[in-house]
Design an enzyme around this catalytic site. Structure first.
Site, PDB file in Angstrom:
ATOM      1  N   ASP A   1      -1.705   1.613  -6.823  1.00  0.00           N
ATOM      2  CA  ASP A   1      -0.246   1.790  -6.358  1.00  0.00           C
ATOM      3  C   ASP A   1       0.593   1.013  -7.611  1.00  0.00           C
ATOM      4  O   ASP A   1       1.682   1.695  -7.724  1.00  0.00           O
ATOM      5  CB  ASP A   1      -0.368   0.632  -5.131  1.00  0.00           C
ATOM      6  CG  ASP A   1      -1.203   0.978  -4.065  1.00  0.00           C
ATOM      7  OD1 ASP A   1      -0.726   1.894  -3.395  1.00  0.00           O
ATOM      8  OD2 ASP A   1      -2.260   0.552  -4.151  1.00  0.00           O
TER       9      ASP A   1
ATOM     10  N   GLU B   1       0.851   5.594  -0.026  1.00  0.00           N
ATOM     11  CA  GLU B   1       0.393   7.017   0.188  1.00  0.00           C
ATOM     12  C   GLU B   1       0.866   7.855  -0.806  1.00  0.00           C
ATOM     13  O   GLU B   1       2.064   8.073  -0.755  1.00  0.00           O
ATOM     14  CB  GLU B   1       0.477   7.363   1.486  1.00  0.00           C
ATOM     15  CG  GLU B   1      -0.250   6.519   2.542  1.00  0.00           C
ATOM     16  CD  GLU B   1      -1.789   6.364   2.276  1.00  0.00           C
ATOM     17  OE1 GLU B   1      -2.486   7.359   1.862  1.00  0.00           O
ATOM     18  OE2 GLU B   1      -2.530   5.221   2.446  1.00  0.00           O
TER      19      GLU B   1
ATOM     20  N   ASP C   1      -3.505   0.324   6.537  1.00  0.00           N
ATOM     21  CA  ASP C   1      -4.319  -0.009   5.340  1.00  0.00           C
ATOM     22  C   ASP C   1      -4.036  -1.446   4.777  1.00  0.00           C
ATOM     23  O   ASP C   1      -5.014  -2.288   4.351  1.00  0.00           O
ATOM     24  CB  ASP C   1      -4.186   1.127   4.121  1.00  0.00           C
ATOM     25  CG  ASP C   1      -4.917   2.338   4.574  1.00  0.00           C
ATOM     26  OD1 ASP C   1      -5.631   2.543   5.593  1.00  0.00           O
ATOM     27  OD2 ASP C   1      -4.758   3.365   3.725  1.00  0.00           O
TER      28      ASP C   1
ATOM     29  N   ASP D   1       0.821  -1.198  -0.032  1.00  0.00           N
ATOM     30  CA  ASP D   1      -0.118  -0.140   0.119  1.00  0.00           C
ATOM     31  C   ASP D   1       0.728   1.111   0.114  1.00  0.00           C
ATOM     32  O   ASP D   1       1.895   1.115   0.831  1.00  0.00           O
ATOM     33  CB  ASP D   1      -0.827   0.188   1.156  1.00  0.00           C
ATOM     34  CG  ASP D   1      -1.949   1.098   1.175  1.00  0.00           C
ATOM     35  OD1 ASP D   1      -3.110   1.120   0.453  1.00  0.00           O
ATOM     36  OD2 ASP D   1      -1.580   2.441   1.590  1.00  0.00           O
TER      37      ASP D   1
ATOM     38  N   HIS E   1      -5.944   5.719   5.687  1.00  0.00           N
ATOM     39  CA  HIS E   1      -5.143   6.288   4.519  1.00  0.00           C
ATOM     40  C   HIS E   1      -3.527   6.142   5.111  1.00  0.00           C
ATOM     41  O   HIS E   1      -2.830   7.180   4.849  1.00  0.00           O
ATOM     42  CB  HIS E   1      -5.341   7.462   3.960  1.00  0.00           C
ATOM     43  CG  HIS E   1      -6.779   7.369   3.134  1.00  0.00           C
ATOM     44  ND1 HIS E   1      -6.940   6.609   2.053  1.00  0.00           N
ATOM     45  CD2 HIS E   1      -8.027   7.630   3.643  1.00  0.00           C
ATOM     46  CE1 HIS E   1      -8.013   6.665   1.673  1.00  0.00           C
ATOM     47  NE2 HIS E   1      -8.764   7.164   2.474  1.00  0.00           N
TER      48      HIS E   1
END
Length: 196
Positions: free
Chosen positions: A116, A16, A170, A14, A165
């Protein structure tokens, strides 16, 4: 030809980002956990990194990212970080290779993980994607199938995401959600979906 059983591991990632515009946005933080095919974690620690960003880069983020990443502390963490993308990409690949030394074995997995992957196919991350299988396991696809075809009771019991987030939180939520779908839809554990 019928499909055969796969025991290939899953590489849960994951990211960000500063936004979703591939032409200008970048990965701010990333977490990776690896499970076997039955969703057992191979390592409880995982890999995490926060990537160095300039104030100028962070000021260019949209309002949602500025507010959310500011409140979560990620913006400041990026300013404090000394980890660049080249270092992080190398570390990530080395982490994956500890558990999956052979190329084209592990599948990239996550929630809406194609987003991603769109960032990870860019340099310097591309070597990570090249190490993985070309297929992905997207938990969001299972979720959308469930929303259309699952019994109502199973749908109501599905894990609710907290929407933090934050990369590590996550991805661990995504693994837990996949475990639920595996039990209820693929192993037929109806008790899981009907018990209060």
């Amino acid at each position: 030809m019928p499909e055969s059983r796969s025991n290939a591991p899953l590489v849960w990632i994951d990211c960000e980002m500063t936004g979703l515009d591939l032409s200008k946005d970048t990965i701010m933080s990333l977490a990776c956990f690896i499970t076997d095919a039955q969703l057992n974690l191979l390592d409880d620690t995982g890999y995490e990194c926060v990537l160095q960003h300039s104030q100028e880069q962070l000021d260019a983020m949209g309002e949602w990212c500025q507010n959310h990443h500011g409140a979560s502390g990620l913006t400041q963490a990026c300013l404090n970080s000394t980890t660049n993308t080249e270092t992080a990409a190398t570390e990530l690949l080395e982490y994956i290779q500890k558990f999956i030394p052979d190329r084209k074995q592990g599948l990239l997995a996550g929630n809406t993980v194609h987003a991603d992957k769109a960032f990870l196919v860019q340099e310097p991350w591309r070597k990570v994607i090249r190490h993985l299988h070309h297929r992905i396991l997207d938990v969001s696809a299972i979720k959308e199938a469930a929303r259309r075809w699952a019994p109502e009771d199973a749908l109501k019991k599905s894990p609710q995401k907290k929407g933090k987030h934050e990369a590590k939180a996550d991805i661990l939520e995504s693994i837990e959600e996949a475990r639920y779908y595996r039990r209820v839809f693929f192993l037929g554990d109806r008790e899981e979906s009907t018990n209060a």
